[in-house]
Design a protein around this motif. Sequence first.
Motif, PDB file in Angstrom:
ATOM      1  N   TYR A  58       0.835  -1.205   0.000  1.00 21.13           N
ATOM      2  CA  TYR A  58       0.000   0.000   0.000  1.00 21.13           C
ATOM      3  C   TYR A  58       0.868   1.253   0.000  1.00 21.13           C
ATOM      4  O   TYR A  58       0.575   2.231  -0.690  1.00 21.13           O
ATOM      5  CB  TYR A  58      -0.922  -0.007   1.225  1.00 21.13           C
TER       6      TYR A  58
ATOM      7  N   PHE B 190       2.229   2.126  -3.482  1.00 22.56           N
ATOM      8  CA  PHE B 190       1.285   2.757  -4.399  1.00 22.56           C
ATOM      9  C   PHE B 190       0.671   4.039  -3.814  1.00 22.56           C
ATOM     10  O   PHE B 190      -0.244   4.610  -4.421  1.00 22.56           O
ATOM     11  CB  PHE B 190       0.169   1.772  -4.760  1.00 22.56           C
ATOM     12  N   HIS B 191       1.161   4.450  -2.637  1.00 19.50           N
ATOM     13  CA  HIS B 191       0.672   5.657  -1.962  1.00 19.50           C
ATOM     14  C   HIS B 191      -0.805   5.532  -1.605  1.00 19.50           C
ATOM     15  O   HIS B 191      -1.566   6.508  -1.652  1.00 19.50           O
ATOM     16  CB  HIS B 191       0.915   6.909  -2.833  1.00 19.50           C
ATOM     17  N   TRP B 192      -1.223   4.311  -1.278  1.00 20.04           N
ATOM     18  CA  TRP B 192      -2.563   4.076  -0.765  1.00 20.04           C
ATOM     19  C   TRP B 192      -2.534   4.155   0.761  1.00 20.04           C
ATOM     20  O   TRP B 192      -1.479   4.048   1.382  1.00 20.04           O
ATOM     21  CB  TRP B 192      -3.083   2.702  -1.197  1.00 20.04           C
TER      22      TRP B 192
ATOM     23  N   ALA C  88      -5.183  -4.740  -9.020  1.00 20.60           N
ATOM     24  CA  ALA C  88      -5.978  -3.647  -8.454  1.00 20.60           C
ATOM     25  C   ALA C  88      -5.404  -2.296  -8.873  1.00 20.60           C
ATOM     26  O   ALA C  88      -4.184  -2.096  -8.876  1.00 20.60           O
ATOM     27  CB  ALA C  88      -6.021  -3.752  -6.933  1.00 20.60           C
ATOM     28  N   THR C  89      -6.279  -1.367  -9.194  1.00 19.89           N
ATOM     29  CA  THR C  89      -5.856  -0.018  -9.571  1.00 19.89           C
ATOM     30  C   THR C  89      -6.077   0.986  -8.450  1.00 19.89           C
ATOM     31  O   THR C  89      -5.692   2.146  -8.571  1.00 19.89           O
ATOM     32  CB  THR C  89      -6.624   0.447 -10.823  1.00 19.89           C
ATOM     33  N   ASN C  90      -6.685   0.531  -7.356  1.00 16.37           N
ATOM     34  CA  ASN C  90      -6.854   1.407  -6.200  1.00 16.37           C
ATOM     35  C   ASN C  90      -6.981   0.562  -4.937  1.00 16.37           C
ATOM     36  O   ASN C  90      -7.086  -0.673  -4.995  1.00 16.37           O
ATOM     37  CB  ASN C  90      -8.081   2.317  -6.369  1.00 16.37           C
ATOM     38  N   ALA C  91      -6.963   1.230  -3.783  1.00 14.78           N
ATOM     39  CA  ALA C  91      -6.974   0.539  -2.493  1.00 14.78           C
ATOM     40  C   ALA C  91      -8.254  -0.254  -2.271  1.00 14.78           C
ATOM     41  O   ALA C  91      -8.231  -1.305  -1.624  1.00 14.78           O
ATOM     42  CB  ALA C  91      -6.788   1.551  -1.364  1.00 14.78           C
ATOM     43  N   GLN C  92      -9.370   0.231  -2.800  1.00 13.22           N
ATOM     44  CA  GLN C  92     -10.652  -0.437  -2.572  1.00 13.22           C
ATOM     45  C   GLN C  92     -10.697  -1.807  -3.263  1.00 13.22           C
ATOM     46  O   GLN C  92     -11.171  -2.783  -2.688  1.00 13.22           O
ATOM     47  CB  GLN C  92     -11.810   0.436  -3.075  1.00 13.22           C
TER      48      GLN C  92
END
Length: 399
Positions: A242, A245-247, A298-302
């Motif tokens: 995380y 990816f700066h999530w 995954a392209t985002n944290a969700q």
Amino acid sequence: MDNSLHRKENVNLQLITYVCFTFVGYFIIGLSLSVLPIFINKNLGFSLLIAGLVISLQYVSTFFLRAYSGKVIDGKGPKPAVLFSMISFSLTGIFLIIAYYFKLSPIISLSFLVITRLLTGCAEGMIGASPINWAIMAVGEKHTAKIISYNGVACYGALAIGASSGVTIEHKFGLYGIGILSIILGVLGFLFAKTKENKTNNNPQDTQSFWKVLRKVAPFGVCLALGGIGFASISTFITLYYNYFHWHNGALCLSVFGGLFVAGRLIFSNVINNYGGIKVAIACLLVETIGLLTIAFATNAQIALIGAGVTGLGFSLIFPALGVMAIKSVSPSSQGSALAGYGLFIDISLGIAGPIVGIVADFFGMQLIFPFSAAMVFMGLGLAFFLKRRSNLKKPAEG
């Protein structure tokens, strides 16, 4: 009907009083699981490979304590093993506090963290099979599947809760807070275990050697080990993933993983008895592979969070599905060694995952760790198909 319901509730209550030791132990393990990789990498300045190696030292010492644990359980009963583990968990807190005190001297701090991880492994090695065997001796072998499932809920539920709690405690109190809480919980667990009656093997002369038992459970254990790579990757590297990816809130993945893991155990508690261990293992390994691939792309944290949940759901029944079969492959007097030997393979899995995935991250990029993990679990799926095929070929001969 009322008497039957009362007996069922009584059994469930008894199980909880034994698997609570698993919960305490793995809650303590979870407290530092999310924060130590970042502490080693960001605060002490060591590489991801070093962080993975230090975290994995826990599983190395667990590996070597499994055989001794099985011998203690089969010979002296599970209570001494539980008491030993609780003392060791308290000691991990002491050395964690010392490691944090020397945080401005990275080599010294890392040295004490090594001691902490080795002690954690000793504690885990002794607690791994002890509550399960203690409960089996107390309520009977017919409840084995339920006992293993309850113990797994306690284990991974505690890891998830502990991981999230550890991040909060570390943020407010540093590693001091985690160390102090570990000491307190270890002492409380020790005192509660002292109040319970020990159970011993009625036929110790029938006990087989640990290594003979290990050979019998090895096929199921190897399949378990490959399935464990996914969990190991999430538990050790998800916070760093995380961060890469700066999530935000990577530790939440551990909580979601644990939540879906527990839900899988509770909702599908009867599928092992209904469909058989191999079929359940195949389905679970497939779901786990899908979950890891979801994180990988995954392209985002969700989306990554959804992948972690699917992975937890897939991993939920692998241990009990194969574990019941492993136990049935030996005599009742060797069940302590069977569970200890079977548990060795998850230790191997968790032990090698840290450095191997760390190497993948350091040399090929952080973004490749979950495709790699998915490939390993998929190999476990192939092995499960092979075990199913071998089982089907044996049936006509046995008939």
